[in-house]
Enzyme design. Structure first.
Site, PDB file in Angstrom:
ATOM      1  N   ALA A  63       0.875  -1.183   0.000  1.00 25.42           N
ATOM      2  CA  ALA A  63       0.000   0.000   0.000  1.00 25.42           C
ATOM      3  C   ALA A  63       0.906   1.224   0.000  1.00 25.42           C
ATOM      4  O   ALA A  63       2.097   1.143   0.310  1.00 25.42           O
ATOM      5  CB  ALA A  63      -0.870  -0.023   1.249  1.00 25.42           C
ATOM      6  N   GLY A 102       0.507  -5.139   0.606  1.00 25.14           N
ATOM      7  CA  GLY A 102      -0.646  -5.120  -0.295  1.00 25.14           C
ATOM      8  C   GLY A 102      -0.324  -5.695  -1.658  1.00 25.14           C
ATOM      9  O   GLY A 102      -1.205  -6.171  -2.382  1.00 25.14           O
ATOM     10  N   GLU A 105      -0.758  -9.323  -1.193  1.00 22.12           N
ATOM     11  CA  GLU A 105      -2.201  -9.540  -0.995  1.00 22.12           C
ATOM     12  C   GLU A 105      -2.943  -9.480  -2.324  1.00 22.12           C
ATOM     13  O   GLU A 105      -3.837 -10.268  -2.595  1.00 22.12           O
ATOM     14  CB  GLU A 105      -2.751  -8.505  -0.017  1.00 22.12           C
ATOM     15  CG  GLU A 105      -2.246  -8.733   1.401  1.00 22.12           C
ATOM     16  CD  GLU A 105      -2.674  -7.651   2.359  1.00 22.12           C
ATOM     17  OE1 GLU A 105      -2.335  -6.471   2.113  1.00 22.12           O
ATOM     18  OE2 GLU A 105      -3.345  -7.958   3.344  1.00 22.12           O
ATOM     19  N   GLU A 125       4.147  -5.827   7.026  1.00 29.39           N
ATOM     20  CA  GLU A 125       3.367  -4.796   7.716  1.00 29.39           C
ATOM     21  C   GLU A 125       3.732  -4.656   9.191  1.00 29.39           C
ATOM     22  O   GLU A 125       3.673  -3.580   9.757  1.00 29.39           O
ATOM     23  CB  GLU A 125       1.877  -5.071   7.577  1.00 29.39           C
ATOM     24  CG  GLU A 125       1.312  -4.806   6.211  1.00 29.39           C
ATOM     25  CD  GLU A 125       1.443  -5.991   5.264  1.00 29.39           C
ATOM     26  OE1 GLU A 125       2.259  -6.896   5.505  1.00 29.39           O
ATOM     27  OE2 GLU A 125       0.712  -5.999   4.256  1.00 29.39           O
TER      28      GLU A 125
HETATM   29  N1  T1G Z   1       4.695   3.353  -0.031  1.00 33.02           N
HETATM   30  C1  T1G Z   1       5.192   4.570  -0.400  1.00 33.02           C
HETATM   31  N2  T1G Z   1       6.500   4.777  -0.696  1.00 33.02           N
HETATM   32  C2  T1G Z   1       7.326   3.726  -0.603  1.00 33.02           C
HETATM   33  C3  T1G Z   1       6.882   2.439  -0.231  1.00 33.02           C
HETATM   34  C4  T1G Z   1       5.496   2.277   0.064  1.00 33.02           C
HETATM   35  N3  T1G Z   1       4.982   1.087   0.402  1.00 33.02           N
HETATM   36  N4  T1G Z   1       7.967   1.610  -0.235  1.00 33.02           N
HETATM   37  C5  T1G Z   1       9.018   2.345  -0.607  1.00 33.02           C
HETATM   38  N5  T1G Z   1       8.647   3.610  -0.818  1.00 33.02           N
HETATM   39  C6  T1G Z   1       9.517   4.701  -1.268  1.00 33.02           C
HETATM   40  C7  T1G Z   1      10.594   5.014  -0.235  1.00 33.02           C
HETATM   41  O1  T1G Z   1      10.089   5.906   0.739  1.00 33.02           O
HETATM   42  C8  T1G Z   1      11.661   5.635  -1.112  1.00 33.02           C
HETATM   43  O2  T1G Z   1      11.235   6.951  -1.382  1.00 33.02           O
HETATM   44  C9  T1G Z   1      11.538   4.852  -2.424  1.00 33.02           C
HETATM   45  O3  T1G Z   1      10.216   4.269  -2.420  1.00 33.02           O
HETATM   46  C10 T1G Z   1      12.562   3.748  -2.534  1.00 33.02           C
HETATM   47  O4  T1G Z   1      12.438   2.970  -1.336  1.00 33.02           O
HETATM   48  C11 T1G Z   1      -2.728  -2.965   2.984  1.00 33.02           C
HETATM   49  C12 T1G Z   1      -1.200  -1.867   4.904  1.00 33.02           C
HETATM   50  C13 T1G Z   1      10.293  -2.068  -1.562  1.00 33.02           C
HETATM   51  C14 T1G Z   1      12.133  -3.280  -0.374  1.00 33.02           C
HETATM   52  O5  T1G Z   1       6.339  -2.254   4.016  1.00 33.02           O
HETATM   53  O6  T1G Z   1      10.548  -2.370   2.075  1.00 33.02           O
HETATM   54  O7  T1G Z   1       0.852  -2.816   2.238  1.00 33.02           O
HETATM   55  O8  T1G Z   1      13.178   8.152  -0.311  1.00 33.02           O
HETATM   56  O9  T1G Z   1      14.759   3.435  -0.522  1.00 33.02           O
HETATM   57  O10 T1G Z   1      16.013   0.039  -0.663  1.00 33.02           O
HETATM   58  O11 T1G Z   1      -1.830  -4.832   4.061  1.00 33.02           O
HETATM   59  O12 T1G Z   1      11.149   0.275  -0.092  1.00 33.02           O
HETATM   60  O13 T1G Z   1      13.169   7.680  -2.777  1.00 33.02           O
HETATM   61  O14 T1G Z   1      11.572   9.362  -1.824  1.00 33.02           O
HETATM   62  O15 T1G Z   1      13.341   1.589   0.503  1.00 33.02           O
HETATM   63  O16 T1G Z   1      15.231  -0.523  -3.049  1.00 33.02           O
HETATM   64  C15 T1G Z   1       3.837  -2.787   3.078  1.00 33.02           C
HETATM   65  C16 T1G Z   1       8.117  -0.983   2.207  1.00 33.02           C
HETATM   66  C17 T1G Z   1       3.163  -1.461   3.144  1.00 33.02           C
HETATM   67  C18 T1G Z   1       7.386  -2.290   1.900  1.00 33.02           C
HETATM   68  C19 T1G Z   1      12.607  -1.276  -1.791  1.00 33.02           C
HETATM   69  N6  T1G Z   1       5.040  -2.709   2.273  1.00 33.02           N
HETATM   70  N7  T1G Z   1       9.195  -0.746   1.266  1.00 33.02           N
HETATM   71  O17 T1G Z   1      13.787  -0.999  -1.059  1.00 33.02           O
HETATM   72  O18 T1G Z   1      14.244   1.369  -1.857  1.00 33.02           O
HETATM   73  S1  T1G Z   1       1.756  -1.490   4.207  1.00 33.02           S
HETATM   74  C20 T1G Z   1       6.228  -2.408   2.831  1.00 33.02           C
HETATM   75  C21 T1G Z   1      10.359  -1.452   1.321  1.00 33.02           C
HETATM   76  C22 T1G Z   1       0.663  -2.479   3.373  1.00 33.02           C
HETATM   77  C23 T1G Z   1      -1.475  -3.699   3.287  1.00 33.02           C
HETATM   78  C24 T1G Z   1      -0.526  -2.948   4.142  1.00 33.02           C
HETATM   79  C25 T1G Z   1      11.431  -1.021   0.365  1.00 33.02           C
HETATM   80  C26 T1G Z   1      11.601  -1.939  -0.844  1.00 33.02           C
HETATM   81  P1  T1G Z   1      12.367   8.113  -1.599  1.00 33.02           P
HETATM   82  P2  T1G Z   1      13.747   2.357  -0.687  1.00 33.02           P
HETATM   83  P3  T1G Z   1      14.913  -0.060  -1.666  1.00 33.02           P
END
Ligand code: T1G
Length: 700
Positions: A63, A102, A105, A125
């Protein structure tokens, strides 16, 4: 930017493509685009099956975290997933990169899943203080069983595609081009007359769990999940998955998800997610600043720290030279490294072959000639300015042109050290935290003349050796230690007021710290604290400052290393010491300190934390830290502050800076201005009803 979700067809196979860089997060436009495209697919009589694929570096990574905290906008993700799943024609998810949260999911709402072997899937999450709130807690147990699903969701760790395939979460591994492979797989499904597999219509296989399973699972994670809110919520979701019909269980999941979303824990953990990314950005050093090449590293000093530092480079294939003063010390230093690796091999976390490869990368020398070809030289001798100056004078003579000269000093003035060289622009602080091969924090200390490419190279190298680097300025103790001093000061003063050391530590531990201030002091070594106090030339003129610790050191009670410090250590567990209590009592009498043994738990936490927060505000005013969130990263990665507190500055915001200042006023009345006069920045933010986050936004 074109459509974030597009529809096309390759023969009888529809291809639905998400293109929402950088990580294809499920923002509102993406959710709407998916809904529209799946409706188009359902209506497209020519399309017999569909492939859901993503452009860019990864499948949907979750998400859109930037939308959290705002009112959710329709279509919500569960709604999009259920509508997609209900489609009468087969839909295949084609996964590369990291299908997370998500994203997974959504893929589990598809009827089948294929992936390239390098892909990973996961439900992280919990790292955000959340739970998979778009039916993930119901679908994953149906795919891989309740135990494996709980492990994946409670740890938040991603699963490699091959392991996911073996577990049944991925149906087909695709070698070569993913899009071609996915379309071929979809065609095969059509040819075989495969029907849509809907996980929502299946039940969880409970054949390998009994009536004790959930209670035993709770016990098995109790230690790692201590204090966290989301893990228990996830377990409740899986209990619902095995005991309730799908629709009811999804409702339960949503209730529990909203409780997580509204929790202070999730706000803190989401804050840290962005803080850990922001701290990699240096305001006046552009991301494209050219970096110096680092092919070989030297570490000066083969003690515990030096050995751990050398390991971090060897672990990522960078050869290193350990320099010691003589053969005996060198052998001891190399022995420390070997012993660390052997312990990891014994624990099964490293193969013998990998250990041998790392050891082969580490050589030793007892003179400076052995390091004249190194690109990065890190001095890691003990905290003595004269010795460090002598070493940097030698390094200036032998180091190659362009070598980065770093000091692992934990408190001393980098500018003063740099002045001992003809190349101050090449000098920087690399302050590791013990044990260097375990703690993730690295404070990079920028001197007045440190070159920008030295900073850029250091930030990049920190990431390469899997350290979380925070750039800080020069002052005594930089950021972490400087803020830990008041925290430890208040612990010492409360001990003098008659509060038992073990009670102070218990209150801090229950607040969430991995260890209380007195246990930390014993672990670091009380003599180290006394040495710091003596090096701290501008320390407060306070006769009570760490006076108990000084007396303990005089009696040879140095802490864990001497089996006696503030506490006694017959084993690893600290035991209250009557000797410490007697010293505290005697010193309190000598200093005329009023006894207040019944200080409340609330006051203990306020004095420990607010003194730290106030110092943090001073640090921001002086420009020693770039952002409040950088300070938060320091404490979560270097001092065992729990992620669900978000760091000291976030904690101050969560409490409310007006309340922090009001509490400080109580202590200012009792203890005076020396420690309890609010920093001007803190006083102003409190008066204006603002937060450190507001200040960060205004000063970005
Ligand atoms: N939403 C918005 N921005 C995100 C994002 C996300 N989910 N994930 C990464 N970014 C942005 C991050 O802030 C950075 O921005 C850029 O992308 C590169 O990220 C409904 C509620 C995917 C493994 O927890 O683990 O889904 O600093 O530097 O090292 O059940 O990003 O460049 O402006 O980390 O290559 C669940 C979170 C969400 C995954 C990539 N998903 N992201 O790593 O790049 S909650 C996560 C990561 C959810 C549902 C629930 C990592 C990555 P900027 P980065 P990276």
């Amino acid at each position: 930017m074109g459509d974030v979700v597009s529809y096309s067809r390759e023969g009888e196979i529809a291809v639905i493509t998400v293109n929402n860089p950088p990580v294809n997060a499920l923002s509102l436009p993406v959710r709407k685009g998916l809904q529209d495209c799946f409706r188009q697919f359902a209506q497209d009589a020519e399309a017999k099956a569909a492939v859901l694929i993503c452009d860019g570096r990864t499948f949907i990574a979750g998400a859109d975290i930037t939308e959290f905290g705002k009112p959710p906008e329709d279509p919500w993700l569960p709604k999009v997933i259920h509508e997609m799943e209900a489609c009468e024609k087969v839909i295949v998810a084609a996964i590369h990169g990291t299908a997370l949260g998500g994203g997974l999911e959504t893929a589990m709402g598809c009827h089948y899943r294929c992936a390239v072997p390098s892909a990973q899937i996961g439900l992280p999450e919990v790292t955000l203080g959340l739970l998979p709130g778009a039916t993930g807690t119901q679908r994953l147990p149906r795919l891989i069983g309740p135990k494996a699903a709980l492990d994946a969701m409670v740890s938040g760790r991603p699963m490699p595609a091959k392991k996911a395939h073996a577990a049944g979460a991925i149906d087909e591994l695709v070698e070569g081009d993913l899009k071609e492979g996915a379309i071929a797989y979809a065609k095969k499904l059509v040819a075989n007359g495969a029907k849509p597999r809907r996980l929502s219509e299946e039940s969880v296989d409970t054949s390998d769990i009994d009536e004790h399973f959930f209670a035993e699972y709770r016990n098995s994670i109790a230690r790692q999940a201590r204090g966290f809110f989301a893990p228990e919520q996830i377990i409740k979701c899986v209990e619902a998955a095995v005991s309730l019909p799908y629709e009811e269980a999804v409702k339960r999941e949503n209730e529990l998800f909203m409780e997580c979303m509204m929790s202070s824990h999730s706000a803190a953990q989401r804050h840290l997610f962005f803080a850990e990314r922001a701290c990699q950005k240096v305001l006046d050093v552009p991301a494209d600043t050219p970096k110096r090449e680092v092919k070989k590293v030297a570490v000066i000093g083969g003690g515990t720290m030096g050995g751990g530092i050398g390991m971090k480079f060897a672990n990522v294939g960078i050869p290193g030279v350990l320099k010691e003063i003589n053969d005996e010390a060198l052998e001891r230093g190399l022995g420390i490294i070997r012993g660390n690796y052997e312990n990891t091999v014994k624990k099964g976390r490293l193969s013998q072959e990998a250990m041998d490869q790392c050891m082969d990368l580490i050589s030793g020398t007892v003179d400076y000639q052995g390091i004249d070809d190194c690109d990065l030289i890190i001095e890691a001798v003990f905290e003595n300015m004269a010795l460090k100056k002598e070493i940097f004078g030698e390094l200036d003579k032998v180091a190659k042109k362009g070598a980065i000269l770093a000091s692992n000093t934990s408190t001393l003035d980098i500018d003063e050290i740099a002045a001992c060289t003809s190349r101050p622009e090449d000098v920087i602080g690399w302050h590791f935290f013990a044990p260097a091969n375990v703690m993730t924090l690295l404070e990079l200390v920028r001197g007045k003349q440190t070159a920008k490419d030295v900073i850029a190279t250091s930030m990049a190298m920190a990431k390469k050796i899997r350290k979380t680097a925070v750039l800080v300025g020069v002052c005594f103790g930089f950021v972490g230690n400087r803020m830990f001093f008041p925290y430890q000061r208040e612990a010492g003063l409360m001990m003098l007021e008659g509060v038992p050391a073990d009670r102070i530590d218990k209150v801090a531990y229950e607040w969430g710290w991995a260890m209380g201030p007195n246990g930390v002091a014993d672990l670091s070594g009380l003599d180290v604290l006394v040495k710091v106090k003596n090096e701290w030339t501008e320390r407060p003129d306070d006769p009570a400052l760490w006076v108990v610790i000084e007396k303990l050191v005089e009696k040879g009670r140095m802490g864990q290393k001497t089996k006696a410090g503030i506490f006694d250590y017959s084993g690893r567990a600290p035991v209250p010491s009557a000797e410490t209590a007697a010293i505290a009592k005697a010193e309190a009498e000598r200093l005329g300190i009023e006894q207040r043994p019944d200080i409340s738990d609330e006051e203990i936490i306020e004095r420990l934390m607010y003194s730290m927060i106030n110092e943090g505000a001073l640090i921001l005013e002086e420009g020693i830290a770039m952002r409040p969130s950088d300070i938060d990263v320091v404490f979560v990665h270097g001092y065992g502050m729990p992620r669900y507190r978000g760091g000291p500055m976030h904690y101050g915001d969560a409490v409310g800076l007006d309340k922090v200042v009001a509490a400080m006023e109580k202590y200012r009345q009792r203890y005076g201005d020396m420690y309890w006069k609010p920093a001007p920045l803190l006083a102003k933010l409190a008066k204006d009803g603002k937060s450190f986050d507001d200040w960060a936004a205004e000063n970005a």
